[in-house]
Design an enzyme around this catalytic site. Structure first.
Site, short mmCIF file in Angstrom:
data_model
loop_
_atom_site.label_atom_id
_atom_site.label_comp_id
_atom_site.label_asym_id
_atom_site.label_seq_id
_atom_site.Cartn_x
_atom_site.Cartn_y
_atom_site.Cartn_z
N LEU A 153 0.81 -1.03 0.15
CA LEU A 153 -0.01 -0.07 -0.10
C LEU A 153 0.87 1.21 0.01
O LEU A 153 0.82 2.02 0.84
CB LEU A 153 -0.85 -0.14 1.12
CG LEU A 153 -2.15 1.05 1.13
CD1 LEU A 153 -2.96 0.80 0.00
CD2 LEU A 153 -2.68 1.21 2.60
N ARG A 233 5.83 -5.86 -10.46
CA ARG A 233 6.84 -6.19 -11.59
C ARG A 233 6.87 -7.64 -11.52
O ARG A 233 6.16 -8.58 -10.84
CB ARG A 233 8.24 -6.05 -10.89
CG ARG A 233 8.85 -4.89 -10.84
CD ARG A 233 9.28 -4.22 -12.16
NE ARG A 233 9.67 -2.73 -12.27
CZ ARG A 233 9.32 -1.82 -12.36
NH1 ARG A 233 7.83 -1.71 -12.80
NH2 ARG A 233 9.82 -0.64 -12.56
N ASP A 257 -0.17 -7.01 -16.19
CA ASP A 257 0.54 -6.14 -16.94
C ASP A 257 2.02 -6.32 -17.26
O ASP A 257 2.67 -5.59 -17.99
CB ASP A 257 0.23 -4.77 -16.59
CG ASP A 257 0.73 -3.66 -17.46
OD1 ASP A 257 0.43 -3.73 -18.67
OD2 ASP A 257 1.52 -2.68 -17.01
N GLU A 262 9.37 -10.72 -19.77
CA GLU A 262 9.33 -9.45 -20.83
C GLU A 262 10.82 -9.32 -21.44
O GLU A 262 11.91 -9.63 -20.79
CB GLU A 262 9.31 -8.31 -19.62
CG GLU A 262 7.81 -8.45 -19.12
CD GLU A 262 7.57 -6.93 -18.36
OE1 GLU A 262 8.41 -5.70 -18.46
OE2 GLU A 262 7.09 -7.02 -17.57
N HIS A 280 2.91 -4.33 -20.21
CA HIS A 280 3.37 -3.45 -19.42
C HIS A 280 3.36 -2.04 -19.82
O HIS A 280 4.05 -1.31 -19.97
CB HIS A 280 4.91 -3.94 -19.37
CG HIS A 280 5.57 -3.21 -18.22
ND1 HIS A 280 6.81 -3.76 -17.68
CD2 HIS A 280 5.13 -2.35 -17.10
CE1 HIS A 280 7.23 -3.00 -16.50
NE2 HIS A 280 6.27 -2.09 -16.33
#
Length: 313
Positions: A153, A233, A257, A262, A280
């Protein structure tokens, strides 16, 4: 010869021009691919004084050592997980980032993934295009009223919580310690948060300390009706465990995302229509990218003027 500003992340021509105009005493060297970066450092490393990068690309100690005049490294986004900050600071190199420049965009995207995954919007779109009508499909779940567990958070997590509150979603969170002035339910155990939540949303920083934080045990606690959303991530989620949980019906779905693979798509997930994938782009919008460029320029200008960075790491 002019000192060099080395840009290691993808930029549009207008933003490269903006940097060049902001710092006319520097030559802007654009090298967004790994082989280009290697060639640029080999040829121009002796005169590179500033580097613009992103967390995923980073800048290693070995690269810094090849740039003896380097004085500033800035990540354009909030993340800086692949910048060797310890090495930089030990050698008097300032490190900055773009914290806050794309928070609104990421929070918007997170809610889009959440809604798409819970409601099955991508599956519904595909079925509709194939001529399948609603009576032949299961009822999609509500979003309103679902319990949202946020892992991390921070600023972005708080903005997501604000949006989720408008959907009447009860909100809980897991941090290393409770946040002052926050009324959401705090869980000191990630497993307990996952067991409580209907949707588990990952907004924690990347890096070695959070690698595979979301593993098979956490996904099992989230349960067969649970949905995972990750805008943090890719390394935070165990991709293999996620794929197995969705395939075997131990998890309802996911909205992602970011990926461990990646920039390649996650092969374990691409055939699962219960998983919504985006490349992403959570922090990408014309407004957010412009904010990030402006912040980089502000950080570099302050550094050159001998002032504190706007957003130091």
């Amino acid at each position: 010869m002019k000192p060099a500003l080395l840009v290691l992340n993808l930029q549009v021509p207008a933003h490269l021009l903006q940097m060049a105009q902001a710092f006319p005493d520097f030559e802007v060297i654009y090298a967004p691919e790994a082989d280009q970066a290697e060639a640029a450092i080999s040829e121009h490393g002796a005169r590179v004084q500033c580097v613009c990068t992103i967390g995923a690309t980073g800048l290693s100690a070995a690269q810094m050592q090849r740039m003896p005049e380097l004085a500033l490294v800035c990540a354009m986004g909030a993340g800086y997980e692949n910048i060797d900050v310890s090495h930089a600071k030990a050698h008097g190199i300032a490190v900055g980032n773009g914290v806050g420049t794309n928070d609104e965009c990421v929070a918007d995207h997170a809610m889009g993934l959440l809604i798409a995954a819970v409601r099955g919007i991508v599956k519904l779109d595909k079925a509709t295009r194939a001529g399948v009508w609603r009576s032949a499909m299961p009822l999609p779940a509500n979003v309103s009223g679902k319990r949202l567990g946020i892992v991390g958070l921070g600023t972005i997590g708080a903005k997501i919580a604000k949006r989720a509150a408008a959907f009447d979603m009860p909100i809980g969170y897991h941090n290393r310690k409770p946040k002052e002035g926050v009324s959401y339910a705090y869980f000191d155990s990630l497993l307990e948060l996952a067991a409580w939540a209907d949707v588990l949303l990952v907004a924690t920083p990347g890096g070695a300390g959070t690698r595979h934080l979301i593993d098979a045990e956490v996904l099992s606690a989230l349960g067969e009706k649970g949905v995972l959303v990750n805008i943090a991530r890719g390394s935070v989620v165990d991709t293999q465990a996620l794929a197995e949980a969705v395939r075997t019906g131990r998890l309802a779905g996911a909205g992602l995302d970011v990926y461990e693979s990646e920039p390649q798509p996650p092969q374990e997930l691409i055939d699962l229509d219960a998983v919504v994938l985006t490349p992403h782009v959570g922090g990408w919008s014309p407004e957010a990218v412009q904010n990030s460029v402006d912040r980089f320029i502000a950080n570099m200008r302050n550094h050159l003027d001998g002032k504190p960075l706007v957003s130091p790491v």
